[in-house]
Scaffold this motif. Structure first.
Motif, short mmCIF file in Angstrom:
data_model
loop_
_atom_site.label_atom_id
_atom_site.label_comp_id
_atom_site.label_asym_id
_atom_site.label_seq_id
_atom_site.Cartn_x
_atom_site.Cartn_y
_atom_site.Cartn_z
N GLU A 8 0.87 -1.13 0.21
CA GLU A 8 -0.01 0.03 -0.08
C GLU A 8 0.76 1.31 0.23
O GLU A 8 1.84 1.32 0.78
N ILE A 9 0.60 2.27 -0.84
CA ILE A 9 1.16 3.52 -0.83
C ILE A 9 0.30 4.42 0.30
O ILE A 9 -0.64 4.56 0.28
N THR A 10 1.11 4.70 1.08
CA THR A 10 0.78 5.78 2.30
C THR A 10 1.03 7.18 2.38
O THR A 10 0.52 7.74 3.06
N GLN A 11 2.02 7.41 1.49
CA GLN A 11 2.44 8.68 1.48
C GLN A 11 2.51 9.08 -0.04
O GLN A 11 3.51 8.29 -0.67
N TRP A 12 2.55 10.29 -0.49
CA TRP A 12 3.11 10.76 -1.83
C TRP A 12 3.07 12.06 -2.02
O TRP A 12 2.13 12.84 -1.96
N LYS A 32 5.62 3.41 1.68
CA LYS A 32 4.76 2.38 1.41
C LYS A 32 4.58 1.47 2.67
O LYS A 32 5.57 1.53 3.63
N THR A 33 3.46 0.46 2.69
CA THR A 33 3.70 -0.37 3.82
C THR A 33 3.10 -1.71 2.98
O THR A 33 2.34 -2.07 2.29
N THR A 42 7.85 -1.28 6.49
CA THR A 42 7.44 -0.25 5.64
C THR A 42 8.78 0.37 4.90
O THR A 42 9.79 0.00 5.10
N SER A 44 10.56 3.80 2.59
CA SER A 44 10.44 5.25 2.10
C SER A 44 11.36 5.56 0.93
O SER A 44 12.54 4.93 0.96
#
Length: 125
Positions: A8-12, A32-33, A42, A44
């Motif tokens: 899962e992409i958790t930040q962009w 990502k997780t 995770t 980065s």
């Protein structure tokens, strides 16, 4: 050992740094997780990207994963990238530490109608 796993992409967080002419250069910080498989943890990543008015053209990324791989705890760094004419983003594991020290292998990211997945083909000493 080789496996494929969803993530899962958790930040962009994306911003342009050069918008001269018709080609835009940008960077993104991506989080990502990874759960439910051989990778648990995770990552980065810092992406450098190029695009035109027609859309994305290419990217390259340096990404650090932290967590467990096959039950061994540590972190490793991946270098990967692609152009828009590629169906996947291939890369390599370039450094590792902790219980993953000595890790070598390849990664391949895919984003399509089945979702986001990574295939990791690796060896541990």
């Amino acid at each position: 050992m080789k496996f494929t796993q969803a993530f899962e992409i958790t930040q962009w967080d994306q911003a342009a740094y050069d918008e001269a002419g018709s080609i835009q250069l940008g960077r993104a910080t991506v989080g990502k997780t990874f759960t439910g498989g051989d990778l648990e943890g995770t990552s980065s990543a810092e992406l450098l990207m190029a695009g035109t008015a027609d859309g994305p053209a290419a990217y390259t990324a340096m990404e650090r994963f932290s967590g467990t791989l096959g039950g061994r705890k540590g972190s490793f760094v991946m270098l990967h990238g692609a152009t828009t004419d590629q169906s996947s983003s291939p890369g390599r594991i370039v450094a590792a530490e902790g219980d993953l020290a000595g890790l070598t292998g390849t990664v391949e990211y895919v984003h399509d109608e089945q979702g986001a997945r990574v295939t990791v083909d690796y060896e541990l000493p």
